[in-house]
Write a protein that holds these residues in place. Sequence first.
Motif, short mmCIF file in Angstrom:
data_model
loop_
_atom_site.label_atom_id
_atom_site.label_comp_id
_atom_site.label_asym_id
_atom_site.label_seq_id
_atom_site.Cartn_x
_atom_site.Cartn_y
_atom_site.Cartn_z
N THR D 105 0.82 -1.21 0.00
CA THR D 105 0.00 0.00 0.00
C THR D 105 0.85 1.26 0.00
O THR D 105 1.94 1.31 0.56
CB THR D 105 -0.93 0.01 1.23
OG1 THR D 105 -0.14 -0.02 2.41
CG2 THR D 105 -1.87 -1.17 1.20
N LEU D 106 0.30 2.28 -0.66
CA LEU D 106 0.95 3.58 -0.74
C LEU D 106 0.01 4.63 -0.14
O LEU D 106 -1.21 4.50 -0.26
CB LEU D 106 1.24 3.93 -2.21
CG LEU D 106 2.12 2.94 -2.97
CD1 LEU D 106 2.20 3.33 -4.45
CD2 LEU D 106 3.53 2.89 -2.37
N PRO D 107 0.57 5.67 0.47
CA PRO D 107 -0.27 6.74 1.00
C PRO D 107 -0.65 7.72 -0.11
O PRO D 107 -0.21 7.56 -1.26
CB PRO D 107 0.65 7.41 2.02
CG PRO D 107 2.02 7.24 1.43
CD PRO D 107 2.00 5.92 0.70
N GLY D 108 -1.44 8.71 0.21
CA GLY D 108 -1.80 9.73 -0.78
C GLY D 108 -3.12 10.38 -0.43
O GLY D 108 -4.06 9.71 0.01
N ASP D 109 -3.21 11.68 -0.66
CA ASP D 109 -4.43 12.41 -0.38
C ASP D 109 -5.57 11.95 -1.28
O ASP D 109 -5.35 11.56 -2.43
CB ASP D 109 -4.21 13.92 -0.62
CG ASP D 109 -3.29 14.50 0.43
OD1 ASP D 109 -3.11 13.84 1.49
OD2 ASP D 109 -2.74 15.59 0.19
N ASP D 110 -6.78 12.05 -0.74
CA ASP D 110 -7.98 11.77 -1.54
C ASP D 110 -7.98 10.35 -2.09
O ASP D 110 -8.59 10.09 -3.13
CB ASP D 110 -8.05 12.78 -2.70
CG ASP D 110 -9.42 13.47 -2.71
OD1 ASP D 110 -10.25 13.15 -1.84
OD2 ASP D 110 -9.64 14.32 -3.59
N ALA D 111 -7.26 9.45 -1.37
CA ALA D 111 -7.18 8.05 -1.78
C ALA D 111 -6.52 7.87 -3.14
O ALA D 111 -6.72 6.84 -3.80
CB ALA D 111 -8.56 7.38 -1.74
N LYS D 112 -5.75 8.87 -3.55
CA LYS D 112 -5.01 8.77 -4.81
C LYS D 112 -3.54 8.50 -4.54
O LYS D 112 -2.94 9.06 -3.63
CB LYS D 112 -5.13 10.09 -5.60
CG LYS D 112 -6.52 10.32 -6.18
CD LYS D 112 -6.77 11.77 -6.53
CE LYS D 112 -5.86 12.28 -7.64
NZ LYS D 112 -6.22 13.70 -7.97
N ILE D 113 -2.95 7.61 -5.31
CA ILE D 113 -1.50 7.46 -5.25
C ILE D 113 -0.91 8.41 -6.28
O ILE D 113 -1.61 8.91 -7.16
CB ILE D 113 -1.05 6.01 -5.53
CG1 ILE D 113 -1.40 5.58 -6.96
CG2 ILE D 113 -1.69 5.05 -4.54
CD1 ILE D 113 -0.80 4.24 -7.33
N ASP D 114 0.38 8.70 -6.16
CA ASP D 114 0.97 9.55 -7.19
C ASP D 114 2.24 8.93 -7.72
O ASP D 114 2.85 8.05 -7.10
CB ASP D 114 1.20 10.96 -6.67
CG ASP D 114 2.23 11.01 -5.60
OD1 ASP D 114 3.45 11.07 -5.93
OD2 ASP D 114 1.84 10.94 -4.42
#
Lengths: 343, 343, 343, 343
Positions: D105-114
């Motif tokens: 898993t990767l973090p990211g705002d709004d459930a978006k990865i970048d």
Amino acid sequence: VNFASDNTSVAAPAILEAVIAANAAGPAMPYGNDDWTKRVVGQLRDLFECDLTAFPVATGTAANALALSVLMPPYGALFCHEVAHIQVDECGAPEFYTGGAKLVTLPGDDAKIDAATLDERLRNGWIGNVHNPQPKAVSITQITETGGLYSAGEIAAIADVAHRQHLKVHMDGARFANALAASNAAPADITWRAGVDVLSFGATKNGALAAEAVVFFDPKLAQDFAFRRKRGGHLFSKMRFVSAQLEAYLANDLWLANARHANAMLQRLKQGLASLPGVTVHGAAPANLMYVTLSNPMVDGLERAGFKFYREGGEGMIRLVAAFNTDPKHVDLFLETARRLSR
Amino acid sequence: VNFASDNTSVAAPAILEAVIAANAAGPAMPYGNDDWTKRVVGQLRDLFECDLTAFPVATGTAANALALSVLMPPYGALFCHEVAHIQVDECGAPEFYTGGAKLVTLPGDDAKIDAATLDERLRNGWIGNVHNPQPKAVSITQITETGGLYSAGEIAAIADVAHRQHLKVHMDGARFANALAASNAAPADITWRAGVDVLSFGATKNGALAAEAVVFFDPKLAQDFAFRRKRGGHLFSKMRFVSAQLEAYLANDLWLANARHANAMLQRLKQGLASLPGVTVHGAAPANLMYVTLSNPMVDGLERAGFKFYREGGEGMIRLVAAFNTDPKHVDLFLETARRLSR
Amino acid sequence: VNFASDNTSVAAPAILEAVIAANAAGPAMPYGNDDWTKRVVGQLRDLFECDLTAFPVATGTAANALALSVLMPPYGALFCHEVAHIQVDECGAPEFYTGGAKLVTLPGDDAKIDAATLDERLRNGWIGNVHNPQPKAVSITQITETGGLYSAGEIAAIADVAHRQHLKVHMDGARFANALAASNAAPADITWRAGVDVLSFGATKNGALAAEAVVFFDPKLAQDFAFRRKRGGHLFSKMRFVSAQLEAYLANDLWLANARHANAMLQRLKQGLASLPGVTVHGAAPANLMYVTLSNPMVDGLERAGFKFYREGGEGMIRLVAAFNTDPKHVDLFLETARRLSR
Amino acid sequence: VNFASDNTSVAAPAILEAVIAANAAGPAMPYGNDDWTKRVVGQLRDLFECDLTAFPVATGTAANALALSVLMPPYGALFCHEVAHIQVDECGAPEFYTGGAKLVTLPGDDAKIDAATLDERLRNGWIGNVHNPQPKAVSITQITETGGLYSAGEIAAIADVAHRQHLKVHMDGARFANALAASNAAPADITWRAGVDVLSFGATKNGALAAEAVVFFDPKLAQDFAFRRKRGGHLFSKMRFVSAQLEAYLANDLWLANARHANAMLQRLKQGLASLPGVTVHGAAPANLMYVTLSNPMVDGLERAGFKFYREGGEGMIRLVAAFNTDPKHVDLFLETARRLSR
């Protein structure tokens, strides 16, 4: 001179001799129905002061994955630290052996998880919710992948949280002997008395050729382990050659002597490095493994001088591991070289 | 005196010495990045006269299941004899490692399948039909589970049928050395030249402690084998101790000498028994394993006299296996006892 | 005119209307927490006269594979007939859902296994032997894949043998309604009273759009079924549309009326064909499916005349299936054509 | 009044009518060999302006898990957001269908990865290292689980990073129509032109009864999909009833009209709530789903007033979802109630 890992080393003389003796004994019943295997289980019962069940296997990954396979349904969630060996370094063996359970990672200093984080994570509504993987076990590594040590109290706190929600507790003890040597705890105190249900008891890194044991403190958990081991291809026909290693490892506290030496060598290395300018030791590192950050010239210089270690974790960070047979002269040579490079 | 299996025996002296020597050599790169492992691959290339890829593992079940895992998609069908070790004696390891492929069994004398039966079976409409498991490989055992031997021509006929339908061919060679010794064929002739794609090359039963090799005659098939081996827990950190066994096994034709001895002992047993009244030898049994039917008093009497063997396959039927170190005196003792009991 | 399968047909009017009504009812709780699903479980309890647990799913393969997934450990062996749908026609779904259990096939006339064959098979030493897949369940199909019917006594005999060795009993009831219609037995008599533990209760072939139920006569067996169904992707968010089909199917004995019609049509076909020269009906075929062997000109002629059926099982053999909405005129047309071709 | 989920709603009239019409059409070839299924593939080709391959399935979890099963080897690592549906809400279906691949898993705002986070994560040395799970695919959700929207550029950046390292790109499009309606992008622009390899194309949440499509923009990837779908139990015998839903959904831009309405309703809700004191809208929420934090009295009061929604993500946080048939009067009623409670 090798500080890269304790698995590059040779076998301890007494262990190799035990293999030779097992061979000299002539034919033996295959598949673990031999006397060596029976004796090893007895030794482990004495060591851990309880009526456990144990199974020899030949690799740490097999020990971990098979141990987890009896704790986890395929739709289960297993909690572990984000750098846990089972998460990062076993190419998915836990997922394979559990039939696809999900490893959920937790953060924590020194590669240790803590009871509060686990507790909070278990309060997120997954339990009993058909959409979510079902929390069924937690796995901790002792000593941890970065050299950290769980105290008996820390383990008990984690196990309490886990058991309250019907999760089982697994301990990856690939370097369990080093943890014991560092903590002076009784084996029972940092395992079943603290709530550990299953232990991967390592020997390979601490002087065996290839030998580990999966130890079930609750024999009921082990009911179908034998079938799972066979099905994984980990039931040896000439099992005595694995068990003989474990027997010698456990006899006369060889495991403890080996671990004490490895720990002493790493502590010598740690103290020497800590006194140098520009060196940061990460974590308490009380056993035989540590991460340190050096200046780039120091790292490069040490490599040029022929020392072997892993660069890992970022700029200038390296991992150093001492083994049961690490030569104190090599430690001193490393320190001298580092000192020279630090000027 | 043990005729139950060749896996109850000790290790051959030269193989044990190789392990001792590998230990004396000091630290070595872990996980198969050592010189022993490299040399073994070279020896196998010489032996099989081709540019193969090979991977040491420590059990026959691991060798078979891992070999099949690269040949089979999870929705695949694998054809084998109904008494094949992979079908009966590996507790579902092939299904485990392939992710659930289906083993479809074929009949055949002497535990051998034949090309015509396979061909007919492949004409049943499964290929390309979304409802059916998809035929992807066939596995044959050499020598077979009942002691039978495939000729190069028989293998080639099976492989032709298989390859025509894009199936791969696996050979379970747990007793491959005994097959070679019995057939006087070149290793290449009864493997890749006959169409075998992957071989489980056994050594444990013929004098090693715990060592097998998975041999890919088409290296392209092996592309992800290393990951699958690791994930199965079969990548040894101190791999040299496995590879050293294989190196000694292959050096100076030790494998062949061992197999010839085992075969000679079984043939002596076979000829002696065949001359007795009321004894039926099943199949040709040209190598080191046979099934024979004796009268019940003979079977009981031999057991009472301390001989060990498996009762298997029906009333009065027993399995006899000779090993690399079977003592001719033990064979003669067995025959004398049997003769006395037959009167 | 289609006699190829009962799954080419439309949905029964009452079932389609129930879907329309379920939609007209406005928003509903998702994932099976709706009233339709609750009512269906109640209907099944009434029908089977016991306190069962049941779960709607949408395909027969899902029903079978999920049912087996709770009965089988991954190292288990499941016994079934060699032409069982789960063995031949589900592309390995049982192996997939059980995590790699082995399907062991048994012979038997009319695609039926019998208690004696199973009993003999279970005496072969596998149980408890670590090398062998562990017998854990038996699966029978009612009606069988060739149209055969198990009597309550035959089922009880199989279940007795199974239960004595701690195996569970699964029934694939894709055409369960046709079995009931043919046998005039009470649903309970040929299921749990005879020892069936889990039933795949089919509706799709008998008038639904896509609806089956997995019925657990022992609710304890179902403890983790919901997780397994979700994980298989078989938990529908708008579950009511599946359950509404089942509700209509069970209401007013629609299932029975449909099955009786289908059976009657097939019996008419059977009697008509049996009177023709050169026609062999295979097995008793008391329900809505049969295999018959005709002369080649008859088979070709019927196909040319536009009748659809599967050629299967050998020279001149075809499978004929009648559905809940088979038109008697089509049956008569088929018979006339066959009669003309037989001259 | 229900804002809990778009899967509690009924089916759109045109979709239900299509099912009725498919039934009225009489018998049809089973298992997807019907005309409806063929036409749906054609419609998807037109919609996405490319030569794709597509397969109907009936649940979103099946679509996702089956899509991933062809992208991932069992020893693979799949990257996704830490709140991705595949990680949290499918009870381990991706692990099940891939044979045990690891979800990282990767973090990211709004459930978006970048792209940058993914890129950094892929530089950690796993690729080609036998100890680590092998990175093979990345999955993004459009719109995300918290209502976020990926732009074509963001997707292309992620896909670039992925493809450079030979990872495939999957898009979970359970609410893909809402993403399109919110972005005014062409379907091709936010899928294959941006580098998406496989799309789970949802319809159930946007007006179908139970229908999704797995869309392969590179048909070569789909080579064994049909076998995997069958083996998962997701091949419907009366497939036309699934395909007919998709056909109606795609016809006359019904999907778009439905999504536009749902989005408009949520936007109205968002704007109304945003104007109230003590309300925080999380993320941009440009489509039909948002997370908002209200005061506790507001949350309690709305629930008491009979509004349905999920409390999720912390103190006072709730999830609101609008559907294709959400009544604007219900939105206004919700807003009035909230306004009153906010005073």
